[in-house]
Design an enzyme around this catalytic site. Structure first.
Site, PDB file in Angstrom:
ATOM      1  N   HIS A 172       0.918  -1.226  -0.041  1.00 40.12           N
ATOM      2  CA  HIS A 172      -0.113   0.119   0.055  1.00 40.12           C
ATOM      3  C   HIS A 172       0.851   1.293  -0.077  1.00 40.12           C
ATOM      4  O   HIS A 172       2.185   1.512   0.268  1.00 40.12           O
ATOM      5  CB  HIS A 172      -0.848   0.253   1.251  1.00 40.12           C
ATOM      6  CG  HIS A 172      -2.012  -1.045   1.037  1.00 40.12           C
ATOM      7  ND1 HIS A 172      -2.366  -1.824   2.300  1.00 40.12           N
ATOM      8  CD2 HIS A 172      -2.712  -1.458  -0.057  1.00 40.12           C
ATOM      9  CE1 HIS A 172      -3.358  -2.440   1.679  1.00 40.12           C
ATOM     10  NE2 HIS A 172      -3.669  -2.480   0.641  1.00 40.12           N
ATOM     11  N   THR A 202       4.087  -0.137  -7.388  1.00 37.14           N
ATOM     12  CA  THR A 202       4.891  -1.106  -6.584  1.00 37.14           C
ATOM     13  C   THR A 202       5.713  -1.679  -7.700  1.00 37.14           C
ATOM     14  O   THR A 202       7.169  -1.748  -7.549  1.00 37.14           O
ATOM     15  CB  THR A 202       4.398  -1.922  -5.684  1.00 37.14           C
ATOM     16  OG1 THR A 202       3.556  -1.103  -4.844  1.00 37.14           O
ATOM     17  CG2 THR A 202       5.279  -2.807  -4.932  1.00 37.14           C
ATOM     18  N   GLY A 229      -4.144  -2.448  -7.428  1.00 38.65           N
ATOM     19  CA  GLY A 229      -4.888  -3.054  -6.836  1.00 38.65           C
ATOM     20  C   GLY A 229      -6.534  -2.658  -6.976  1.00 38.65           C
ATOM     21  O   GLY A 229      -7.414  -3.325  -7.509  1.00 38.65           O
ATOM     22  N   ASP A 234      -4.943  -7.133  -8.104  1.00 35.87           N
ATOM     23  CA  ASP A 234      -4.990  -8.235  -6.904  1.00 35.87           C
ATOM     24  C   ASP A 234      -5.746  -9.413  -7.543  1.00 35.87           C
ATOM     25  O   ASP A 234      -5.277 -10.466  -7.301  1.00 35.87           O
ATOM     26  CB  ASP A 234      -5.909  -7.592  -5.913  1.00 35.87           C
ATOM     27  CG  ASP A 234      -5.158  -6.571  -4.889  1.00 35.87           C
ATOM     28  OD1 ASP A 234      -3.978  -6.436  -4.913  1.00 35.87           O
ATOM     29  OD2 ASP A 234      -5.713  -5.812  -4.296  1.00 35.87           O
ATOM     30  N   ASP A 254      -1.387  -1.326   4.958  1.00 35.00           N
ATOM     31  CA  ASP A 254      -1.605  -0.367   5.884  1.00 35.00           C
ATOM     32  C   ASP A 254      -2.854  -0.670   6.740  1.00 35.00           C
ATOM     33  O   ASP A 254      -4.063  -0.256   5.898  1.00 35.00           O
ATOM     34  CB  ASP A 254      -1.472   1.123   5.225  1.00 35.00           C
ATOM     35  CG  ASP A 254      -1.606   2.264   5.959  1.00 35.00           C
ATOM     36  OD1 ASP A 254      -1.850   2.117   7.239  1.00 35.00           O
ATOM     37  OD2 ASP A 254      -1.462   3.409   5.565  1.00 35.00           O
ATOM     38  N   HIS A 261     -10.748  -0.545  -2.018  1.00 33.77           N
ATOM     39  CA  HIS A 261     -10.790  -1.687  -2.742  1.00 33.77           C
ATOM     40  C   HIS A 261     -10.599  -3.038  -1.959  1.00 33.77           C
ATOM     41  O   HIS A 261      -9.997  -3.768  -2.143  1.00 33.77           O
ATOM     42  CB  HIS A 261      -9.623  -1.956  -3.747  1.00 33.77           C
ATOM     43  CG  HIS A 261      -8.180  -1.728  -3.273  1.00 33.77           C
ATOM     44  ND1 HIS A 261      -7.912  -0.768  -2.516  1.00 33.77           N
ATOM     45  CD2 HIS A 261      -7.403  -2.557  -3.553  1.00 33.77           C
ATOM     46  CE1 HIS A 261      -6.461  -0.899  -2.491  1.00 33.77           C
ATOM     47  NE2 HIS A 261      -6.240  -2.029  -2.669  1.00 33.77           N
ATOM     48  N   ASP A 264     -11.001  -6.413  -3.137  1.00 36.80           N
ATOM     49  CA  ASP A 264      -9.956  -6.811  -3.904  1.00 36.80           C
ATOM     50  C   ASP A 264      -8.840  -7.497  -3.077  1.00 36.80           C
ATOM     51  O   ASP A 264      -8.462  -8.704  -3.365  1.00 36.80           O
ATOM     52  CB  ASP A 264      -9.359  -5.915  -4.846  1.00 36.80           C
ATOM     53  CG  ASP A 264     -10.404  -5.220  -5.788  1.00 36.80           C
ATOM     54  OD1 ASP A 264     -10.902  -5.872  -6.458  1.00 36.80           O
ATOM     55  OD2 ASP A 264     -10.826  -4.056  -5.282  1.00 36.80           O
ATOM     56  N   ARG A 270      -8.288 -14.559  -0.213  1.00 36.46           N
ATOM     57  CA  ARG A 270      -9.256 -15.975  -0.328  1.00 36.46           C
ATOM     58  C   ARG A 270      -8.761 -16.860  -1.276  1.00 36.46           C
ATOM     59  O   ARG A 270      -8.806 -18.265  -1.172  1.00 36.46           O
ATOM     60  CB  ARG A 270     -10.429 -15.561  -0.873  1.00 36.46           C
ATOM     61  CG  ARG A 270     -11.637 -16.296  -0.823  1.00 36.46           C
ATOM     62  CD  ARG A 270     -12.869 -15.965  -1.479  1.00 36.46           C
ATOM     63  NE  ARG A 270     -13.944 -16.633  -1.844  1.00 36.46           N
ATOM     64  CZ  ARG A 270     -15.195 -17.081  -0.900  1.00 36.46           C
ATOM     65  NH1 ARG A 270     -14.936 -16.558   0.350  1.00 36.46           N
ATOM     66  NH2 ARG A 270     -15.602 -17.926  -1.305  1.00 36.46           N
TER      67      ARG A 270
END
Length: 303
Positions: A172, A202, A229, A234, A254, A261, A264, A270
């Protein structure tokens, strides 16, 4: 490790809970964990804080001896999981847990109860490992045992052949500088992975770092960047996890900001829990640095 006195370190204290589908069958994730990590557990001799029905399952599978020293917490419906959250944040070293293993079935509705979400969030805030898949729990126990002088678990050697492994690196906004610092510190290790993936900004920052270290051409595509993301990155990485092309996800979260999101983020977690015996997510910044250090140490034993 935390200490009771200046001279004698105390044993690790680990919270343990599993959703029902990960408890009952003879080959359930709980059974695989305790049997497959028996040597690491015997070496570490941790104290377990076990939520009600999970302890019942351990007893029913005749695995109490493999578990060792333990304390029973109430059933989840009676507040056991809530009490475990309190032990994560407890400042008393004689009460606090050092890590939490919560074997989550992604289709179990209890895994999205407030206490379950708070457990993970507080582990991230207090920089304690939150291990929600069989793969993450087995790897963590193996690495901690090796760090304490035990022999490595040969059953896990293949997962440390990084030349065949993929890793996702996600951070993040407030964590991007930490990700870059961590990637630079552990660059030699990360460079051994067959593939590196990242979301949005990133990925671009990591490729800039790689160009600085490896040269402009060699570092240009060091990381394969996906969308950000919020725009679906993601989900793109989650697909690779489900296809077993990414085993390890380093996701520096963070926990102090609202995240539009959030769905996401949960989707990616998951996905890892769907392939529980394969994938793992590391989210807490304190544990991530140690995790990478111990992988380097463990790889020397696997080769």
């Amino acid at each position: 490790m935390l200490q009771n006195s200046p001279s004698k370190p105390r044993a690790l204290r680990i919270g343990l809970i599993a959703n029902r589908s990960h408890q009952d069958a003879p080959d359930s994730a709980l059974v695989q964990l305790l049997r497959g990590s028996r040597d690491a557990i015997a070496h570490l001799q941790p104290e377990w804080i076990v939520v009600g029905r999970t302890l019942d399952a351990i007893i029913s599978h005749d695995l109490l001896s493999a578990c060792g020293q333990h304390q029973r917490f109430p059933y989840g419906r009676e507040g056991g999981l809530m009490k475990l959250v309190a032990r994560v944040v407890d400042s008393d070293p004689l009460r606090a847990v050092d890590a939490v293993i919560y074997l989550i079935d992604p289709v179990d509705p209890s895994s999205v109860f407030p206490e379950a979400q708070a457990l993970k969030r507080q582990c991230v805030i207090h920089k304690k490992p939150f291990l929600s898949t069989l793969a993450s729990a087995r790897e963590w126990l193996d690495l901690e045992a090796v760090a304490n002088g035990a022999a490595a678990n040969p059953a896990l050697n293949a997962s440390y052949a990084l030349q065949h492994e993929g890793i996702a690196l996600i951070a993040h906004d407030a964590m991007k500088e930490r990700m870059l610092a961590m990637a630079e510190k552990h660059f030699a290790l990360l460079d051994q992975f067959s593939h590196r993936y990242a979301t949005g900004t990133t990925g671009g920052l990591l490729n800039q770092l790689a160009q600085k270290i490896k040269g402009e051409q060699a570092g240009r595509n060091w990381v394969q960047p996906f969308m950000s993301g919020p725009l679906g990155g993601d989900a793109q990485i989650a697909e690779l996890v489900l296809d077993r092309k990414i085993r390890r996800i380093l996701f520096l979260e963070d926990p102090h900001v609202a995240r539009q999101h959030e769905a996401d983020i949960q989707l990616l977690e998951r996905a890892a829990r769907t392939v529980s015996n394969f994938a793992l997510v590391v989210s807490e910044t304190g544990g991530a640095d140690r995790w990478l250090e111990l992988i380097s140490k463990r790889m020397a034993l696997a080769c």
